[in-house]
Design an enzyme around this catalytic site. Sequence first.
Site, short mmCIF file in Angstrom:
data_model
loop_
_atom_site.label_atom_id
_atom_site.label_comp_id
_atom_site.label_asym_id
_atom_site.label_seq_id
_atom_site.Cartn_x
_atom_site.Cartn_y
_atom_site.Cartn_z
N GLY A 84 -34.43 -105.95 57.17
CA GLY A 84 -34.53 -105.43 58.56
C GLY A 84 -35.75 -106.01 59.13
O GLY A 84 -36.04 -105.61 60.53
N GLN A 143 -44.26 -88.13 76.34
CA GLN A 143 -45.43 -87.58 75.46
C GLN A 143 -46.91 -88.09 76.05
O GLN A 143 -47.39 -88.99 75.30
CB GLN A 143 -45.22 -88.06 74.03
CG GLN A 143 -43.95 -87.65 73.47
CD GLN A 143 -43.54 -87.86 71.98
OE1 GLN A 143 -44.53 -87.32 71.08
NE2 GLN A 143 -42.61 -88.62 71.48
N LYS A 238 -37.41 -75.14 86.82
CA LYS A 238 -36.93 -75.36 85.57
C LYS A 238 -37.96 -74.90 84.54
O LYS A 238 -38.86 -75.13 84.44
CB LYS A 238 -36.51 -76.79 85.55
CG LYS A 238 -36.09 -77.32 84.03
CD LYS A 238 -36.04 -78.66 83.87
CE LYS A 238 -37.16 -79.28 83.59
NZ LYS A 238 -37.25 -80.70 83.52
N ARG A 240 -38.52 -75.25 80.46
CA ARG A 240 -38.04 -76.08 79.25
C ARG A 240 -38.59 -75.17 78.00
O ARG A 240 -39.58 -74.61 77.79
CB ARG A 240 -38.93 -77.31 79.13
CG ARG A 240 -38.44 -78.21 77.88
CD ARG A 240 -38.90 -79.51 77.82
NE ARG A 240 -38.39 -80.29 79.12
CZ ARG A 240 -37.60 -81.13 79.24
NH1 ARG A 240 -36.60 -80.92 78.08
NH2 ARG A 240 -37.43 -81.63 80.25
N ALA A 270 -28.84 -85.35 79.31
CA ALA A 270 -27.99 -84.86 80.86
C ALA A 270 -27.98 -83.38 80.95
O ALA A 270 -27.17 -82.66 81.40
CB ALA A 270 -26.54 -85.60 81.03
#
Length: 358
Positions: A84, A143, A238, A240, A270
């Site tokens: 890889g 982040q 909203k 979270r 979504a």
Amino acid sequence: MTAQNSMAPVAPTTLEVTDRAALTATERVKQPAATAERKRTNRLAEDKRFKIFCGSANKPLAEEVCQFLGVPLGQTKLVSFSDGEIHFQLLENVRGADVFLVQPTSWPVETHIMELLIMIDALKRASAGRITVVIPYYGYARQDRKDRPRVAITSKLVADLLEKAGANRALLVDLHAAQIQGFFNIPVDHLFASPVLVGYFRDLNLTNFTVVSPDAGGVERARFFAQKLGAPLAIVDKRRTDINVTEVMNVIGDVQGRTCIILDDIVDTAGTLTKTVDALLKNGATDVYACASHAVLSGPAVERLAASNLKELVVTNTIPLRPEAAALDKIKVLSVAGLLGRAIESIHMETSVSSLFS
């Protein structure tokens, strides 16, 4: 000697398969992005010190940018070893050249970031005059601060890695937070996909509509969008509750009997988007459209969109759609190749890019 033989390149490679999948997804979009117009000048084509290369993350976008500018895409060899490990080689001379390297750091994120770092290192060791990383989608951007104890600020980490590898300049599109530009110690040009999205919704000739920000953090972006369309603004409050988990609370603003256009920078799982659609319809909205710069569409995103009452999701091609997303009729893809092409030309010719912000 045995170790060297065990690291011999093999085919077909993981990277090549990823690239083919991205191209297939782009080809399968039901409403394909408009082909970028070709520039009416050949000054870049005649400039032997201007070159564009790309990795495997979004080769169709890089090719479209090259078509817009009237230049060929640089020749490279990109393969992976049997374990890889990535192998990259430039197949043409770049000594003293002004090089633009197109590579969004989208899924698989770690592979594409490592690939980008290796390509930068190869260009630096080949004595490229200047290396500009063109990152239509900047991974790890979410982040961007310590919002809880003992977490990393990965958007700063990625900026440091790019600089350490040898990038001299960065061209980015719709960062999750504008202050990420300050994490770089090299010049950064931050483009917005809003002009492309605004043009699309103007052509729809919608009446009695409202632009909606799905959270407080996106208000500035949505306000700019609303001003360009001459529409009022609404905000969804909203909360979270966990990573990729949100709970829609309240709609701030009048959406009763109006068509709503939700504007966001990223659509990932979504979850936020579909809950926002439900909240707007519950508050009396007639139809709900959504638009976003980056269609990450991971996890259950496609299933959620298919089951939702969303009329249409408009995204750009900063990230190639996966096949299951490309097969969904609700998704419309617009091209940012012209936007990137104009910015690349301006950077190379050392002219202002501010006109691209409007």
